[in-house]
Every structure is written in structure tokens, then in C-alpha cells.
Design an enzyme around this catalytic site. Sequence first.
Site, mmCIF file in Angstrom:
data_model
loop_
_atom_site.group_PDB
_atom_site.id
_atom_site.type_symbol
_atom_site.label_atom_id
_atom_site.label_comp_id
_atom_site.label_asym_id
_atom_site.label_seq_id
_atom_site.Cartn_x
_atom_site.Cartn_y
_atom_site.Cartn_z
ATOM 1 N N ASP A 239 0.149 6.581 3.319
ATOM 2 C CA ASP A 239 0.518 7.461 4.435
ATOM 3 C C ASP A 239 0.030 8.885 4.168
ATOM 4 O OD1 ASP A 239 1.840 9.031 6.391
ATOM 5 O OD2 ASP A 239 3.531 7.638 6.470
ATOM 6 N N GLY A 266 -1.240 2.946 6.266
ATOM 7 C CA GLY A 266 -1.085 4.381 6.522
ATOM 8 C C GLY A 266 0.252 4.673 7.178
ATOM 9 N N HIS A 267 0.189 5.440 8.277
ATOM 10 C CA HIS A 267 1.419 5.950 8.902
ATOM 11 C C HIS A 267 1.953 5.030 10.005
ATOM 12 C CE1 HIS A 267 4.342 9.026 9.666
ATOM 13 N NE2 HIS A 267 3.926 9.276 10.893
ATOM 14 N N TRP A 268 1.326 3.889 10.195
ATOM 15 C CA TRP A 268 1.672 3.057 11.345
ATOM 16 C C TRP A 268 1.975 1.630 10.900
ATOM 17 C CZ3 TRP A 268 -1.935 2.999 16.274
ATOM 18 C CH2 TRP A 268 -1.301 3.663 17.330
#
Length: 288
Positions: A239, A266-268
Amino acid sequence: MTYQPQTEAATSRFLNVEEGGETLRIHFNDCGQGDETVVMLHGSGPGATGWANFSRNIDPLVEAGYRVILLDCPGWGKSDTIINSGSRSDLNARILKSVVDQLDIQKVHLLGNSMGGHSAVAFTLTWPERVGKLVLMGGGTGGMSLFTPMPTEGIKLLNGLYREPNIDNLKKMMNIFVYDPSDLTEALFEARLNNMLARRNHLENFIKSLEANPKQFPDFSPRLAEIKAPTLIVWGRNDRFVPMDAGLRLLSGINGSELHIYRDCGHWAQWEHAESFNQLVLDYLNRA
Ligand SMILES: O=C(O)CCC(=O)/C=C/C=C(\O)C(=O)O
């Protein structure tokens, strides 16, 4: 009977919410009819909406028997716009409280992505009796990282996209949003750009809000021990928006919590590892 996938149009609803002496028209999607309700709260990126953030998660939860509500926070999607100078996490929590009150839902499970995680924690701190379980993904509190200079590279690109909303800046942000950008299609970029440009007032007001208060998401660390709801924390090891050590802070602060860290993510997480994420969440919600 064969399961019919949910559609945005068929589940789209509006309610009015009083906030700060004004009436805001708030949009949400109301999917399925289960006895237990999962509210999904989206992140703060330009063009984010409940439906867009959780497109890969709605059907599996509805099919498993949950009612799923996707809230568009004020300033995103089809909800009214706002300039926010206080805690945006608490603002979103107040809006959600009014929506669940009006829908006469006594208790909800909250699943929040990034800003949505911050908002879920704000809601739980204020109305603990209304929360079943919490799922916090890439968010849950503002505050510093021990290891990563803030704002992170991702948040800098996010703010840059708000200031100059165009396809190049969108691609720059999305390319580090996920671990493997080869999964991002031109159709996804186009849909996201259209979402953004459809509501330029949201973009302008996000910047005005940051100018009014650069710390839109307060640090809840000192209050995390108040949270009694069973909490599943989910993070992507890669992330670059909200660093993983924020997940460790949540883990140490919330007594009844556990943490799942995805590699190559990552961030999702809910999108990048959708199938596994959906199973993880269902197992957690179904656990006694
Ligand atoms: O600044 C923070 O702590 C929150 C950042 C955040 O919410 C980013 C989210 C981005 C998305 O979920 C999105 O654009 O879809």
C-alpha cells in the site's frame, strides 16, 4: 432460483439528511434483503463511489444472504457536495447514522475502505451499540506513519488529481494505487474519469475543504481501546497510500481485532484480491 446480479440503477436510492443547518440529498445503493446489513463505505479518491469501490464485492455478500448498503458520502458520487472544515470521518459517520435511522436498521456491520475505514471507526466510537462487526481495509484512523514520510506518494498524487483532473493524472494515481497496474483497463479509467468530471463541484470542494482543514481525518489512536466490536483489519503489503503500519496501530489499539495482510496488494484489497477478500469477509461475518 438463479441469483440475479445487482445493478446500480435498480438499487439506487436517495434520502435527505440534516447536517450543519442544511439539508443534504444523500445517495446510496440498497442491495438484497437479508436480516443482517453490511454497510460499505468508500475511499476519498476523486470519482470514488460506493458502487465503484465495491463493484467486485456486492454480489457475493448479497448472494450469501446479507443486505448491502453502499453509501455515497457527501462530496462523492450522486450525493450533494459539501465544503468540510471539521473531521470528515465524523461527518460521514453522522450522515450514515441518519441514513440507518431513516431506514430503521438497528445494527450494521461496517466495511470501510481507506476514508471509509476512518468513517467506520468514527461511527463505532460514537454509536457503539449500533455496530456488529467491523472490517477496516487500508484505513481506520488518520495519523502518522512510523516509517513512511507523510503525505505519502499516493496521497500527493490523489491531491494532484483533485487539483488537475485529467486522464494523465488519473493514470499516474491509479498506477500506484494497485500492486499490478496491468489489471487496470481503459474502460475502468474511462468510467472513473467520467465519474470525476460529472461532478467538478465535488473536486473543487475537496480542495477547499483541505484548505479549510488539512487534517480531514483525525488520529483516533488514543481512543481505539474503546472499540469492543470484533474487528477484521485488512491491508495490502504494498500500500503506497496509507502505509501498512497504520494497520499495526489499529491491531494494537483494538483489543478484539485481527489483521490479514495481502502480499502483492496495494490500496485496493477488495478489488485486487476480490475473491479471497470476499471469502475472508464472509467467514469473519459468519463466525460466531
Ligand atoms: O488520506 C487518507 O487517509 C485516506 C485516503 C483515501 O481514502 C484514499 C482512497 C482512495 C480510494 O479508495 C479511491 O480512490 O477509490
